[in-house]
Write an enzyme that holds these catalytic residues in place. Structure first.
Site, short mmCIF file in Angstrom:
data_model
loop_
_atom_site.label_atom_id
_atom_site.label_comp_id
_atom_site.label_asym_id
_atom_site.label_seq_id
_atom_site.Cartn_x
_atom_site.Cartn_y
_atom_site.Cartn_z
N ASP A 162 1.11 -1.53 -0.34
CA ASP A 162 0.11 -0.11 0.40
C ASP A 162 0.69 1.18 -0.30
OD1 ASP A 162 -1.53 2.10 0.22
OD2 ASP A 162 -2.41 1.39 2.46
N LYS A 210 3.24 11.43 -3.34
CA LYS A 210 1.32 10.92 -4.53
C LYS A 210 0.73 11.39 -5.28
CE LYS A 210 -1.48 7.36 -3.61
NZ LYS A 210 -1.95 6.23 -2.11
N GLU A 230 -7.07 0.95 -4.37
CA GLU A 230 -6.80 0.52 -2.56
C GLU A 230 -8.63 0.05 -2.28
OE1 GLU A 230 -5.60 5.15 -1.68
OE2 GLU A 230 -3.84 4.15 -2.88
#
Ligand code: AMP
Length: 561
Positions: free
Chosen positions: A6, A68, A145
């Protein structure tokens, strides 16, 4: 071994699959969460995670975080004279996770399933894949996700048919997904989200509230003070969930300022953010053709769903309590590890069948004849629509728009606007057609979108059978294998700090930061313990170092409130 990763905006985790199910791999400091923070000093030493985050208040110019958010863009970060793209910074986080996993598992890790926000477009997904490659990891699979979260959840509770809404509010991104578990098939029905909304916005609200109450102005604070203010605001934000009010303190110049903030005040100040949260929830439900009351369970993931303000809001909205039995920070990584196990075709997971959807519309530009002889160009023609289950392949037949047209140009676009210019350009293809009157010649345009959300475009002239293919190349930030290998070599001179020193360095950094933030007696006490620790380090005796570090650590734990 394929691991699940993750790669979060705020924190990253790595997990693997065991006979008892997916498990998180602890990092070099023994923790599950590795902050997605990178710091590079003048000498080219790389610090990742908590150590890098600690460096933020002392050496802000050497630290990058929340990169990110810029994945797939041209933005670069300057860290002490070294320039990096967001995917290069991400690759350093991945390198650290890879090392930690290898150390823990005692075997080489060469492949990973990496999670990405459902809302990430093609460019961002490709950048994520490159980050993996730069870290020496093969990334054949990416998993969105919320899908990963639902997979982790589905494994624990797979007997009932259920409609879920996965609500993922992380540090910097927000995703909503509607999923259906039906006869052991987990299908994503719709996704929506906001790439620029997350827990950090709630921190900012807290910081602003403090500034407002104390009469301070953000622009009058130094960079270091701003970092400290946000750190305190973050603490207050996390504490307010369990309290009617919190006291936030902040050292400004030589003075400690304190303000009380009540839950109610904070909730009111967050009203606008809560309104923003409502939009993607509505959109995902309407795309899935469902009402709020059709949802059986609401799953919360992402650290910011720990905020009671967010939970209360959801309870009011759905009139039911969200499911919180999984740790919201770990669910995505666990799901990615399950996906990795699926890829390895491990017997334990084969019953779970997974589908995903593409989160945006893919199409091309066309000319529309709106009245005889009157044309409007620049219109968008959707080919694969948002929330189509993938892998998907759709064909659209397009006709020539002018007499004696010699070629057809297919511009590949992504987005929801009716107008081509408002959508994202991904690439283009040109193919010759035999001249003739307009509308006589036709081309079949086929878009194939695979499970990793990579797009292949094929154009075929109906009359001649001539065809051309395009694997979408992002215009300017695409890298070839050789370029990746070269950049890997260039980045190799940057050494991630050896594992053994990590803990010592972290304790020292924390202590130095607290020293800067303290005054008087506290400062003297800190100085005493820091010096003792430094002396032990200089002597180099293992036991003395351990004892001194523990003492210093204890003091820091007590004081860092
Ligand atoms: P993630 O990207 O999922 O790791 O989420 C990180 C975000 O969750 C950050 O903005 C944190 O401040 C926030 N967060 C973590 N723990 C809590 C908590 N107990 N209460 C409120 N927010 C939290």
């Amino acid at each position: 071994m394929i691991v699940g990763i993750d790669l979060g905006t705020t924190n990253s985790l790595v997990a693997y699959f065991t006979e008892e199910g997916p498990k998180i791999i602890p990092n070099r400091l023994g923790k599950h969460l590795t902050p997605s923070v990178v710091s590079v000093d003048k000498e080219g030493n790389v610090y990742v995670g908590e150590t890098a985050r600690e460096r933020m208040s002392l050496y802000p110019e050497s630290v990058a975080m929340a990169f990110k958010r810029s994945m797939g863009t041209e933005r670069t970060y300057d860290l002490c004279g070294h320039r990096f793209k967001p995917e290069e910074l991400s690759s350093m986080v991945l390198r650290a996770l890879k090392e930690d996993a290898e150390n823990f598992l005692g075997e080489e890790v060469t492949e990973a399933v990496i999670s990405v926000p459902a809302y990430f477009d093609d460019k961002r997904r490709k950048a994520t894949k490159r980050a993996g490659e730069l870290a020496g990891l093969k990334v054949e699979r990416m998993i969105s996700e919320p899908t990963a979260a639902a997979v982790a959840y589905g494994l624990y509770d797979k007997t009932r048919d259920t409609r879920f809404l996965v609500f993922d509010l992380g540090g910097g991104t927000f995703d909503v997904s509607v999923l259906e578990l039906y006869h052991n098939i987990l299908e994503v029905r719709a996704v929506a989200g906001d790439n620029y909304l997350g827990g950090e916005d709630f921190t900012e609200v807290m910081a602003k509230l403090f500034l407002h109450k104390s009469g301070l102005q953000l622009q009058n604070l130094s960079e270091k003070e701003q970092v400290r203010l946000y750190r305190q605001a973050e603490k207050a934000k996390c504490a307010i969930s369990d309290n009617e009010k919190v006291t936030m303190s902040f050292l400004y110049r030589e003075e400690t300022m304190e303000e009380q903030i009540t839950y109610k005040e904070y909730e009111e100040a967050c009203e606008e953010l809560l309104m923003k949260i409502r939009e993607p929830v509505k959109k995902s439900l309407s795309d899935a053709g469902l009402k709020l009351s059709d949802i059986d369970e609401v799953l919360l993931i992402g650290g910011a769903t720990r905020l009671s303000i967010v939970r209360d809001f959801l309870i009011r909205l759905f009139r039911k309590f969200p499911d919180t039995k999984l740790n919201p920070d770990e669910t995505v990584a666990l799901g990615a590890a399950v996906q990795a196990a699926m890829k390895e075709r491990r017997a334990e997971v084969k019953e779970v069948i997974l589908t995903d959807v593409c989160s945006f519309t893919l199409g091309t530009e066309i000319v529309v004849e709106y009245e005889e002889g009157k044309f409007e160009d620049g219109r968008f023609c959707p080919i694969i629509e948002r929330n189509t289950v993938i892998p998907a392949s759709h064909t659209e037949r397009l006709y020539t728009a002018r007499d004696n047209q010699e070629k057809v140009r297919v511009r590949v676009l992504q987005g929801e606007s009716r107008f081509a210019r408002n959508n994202l350009y991904l690439g283009e293809l040109e193919i010759p057609v035999p001249p003739g009157p307009k509308g006589k010649e036709a081309v079949d345009v086929t878009y194939t979108y695979d499970i990793n959300s990579l797009l292949e475009v094929e154009v075929k002239v109906v009359s001649t059978g001539l065809s051309q293919k395009l694997i979408i190349k992002g215009q300017d930030n695409e890298m070839t294998d050789e370029e990746i290998a070269k950049r890997m070599e260039e980045l190799a001179y940057l050494k991630i700090q050896p594992r053994d020193y990590e803990e010592n360095r972290l304790v020292l950094l924390r202590a130095e930061r607290m020293y800067e933030e303290s005054l008087g007696e506290r400062r003297k006490k800190l100085d005493f313990y820091i010096t003792a620790f430094e002396t032990a380090l200089k002597k180099g005796k293992h036991e003395e170092i351990e004892t001194a570090r523990e003492e210093l650590n204890e003091m820091l734990e007590q004081e860092d409130e």
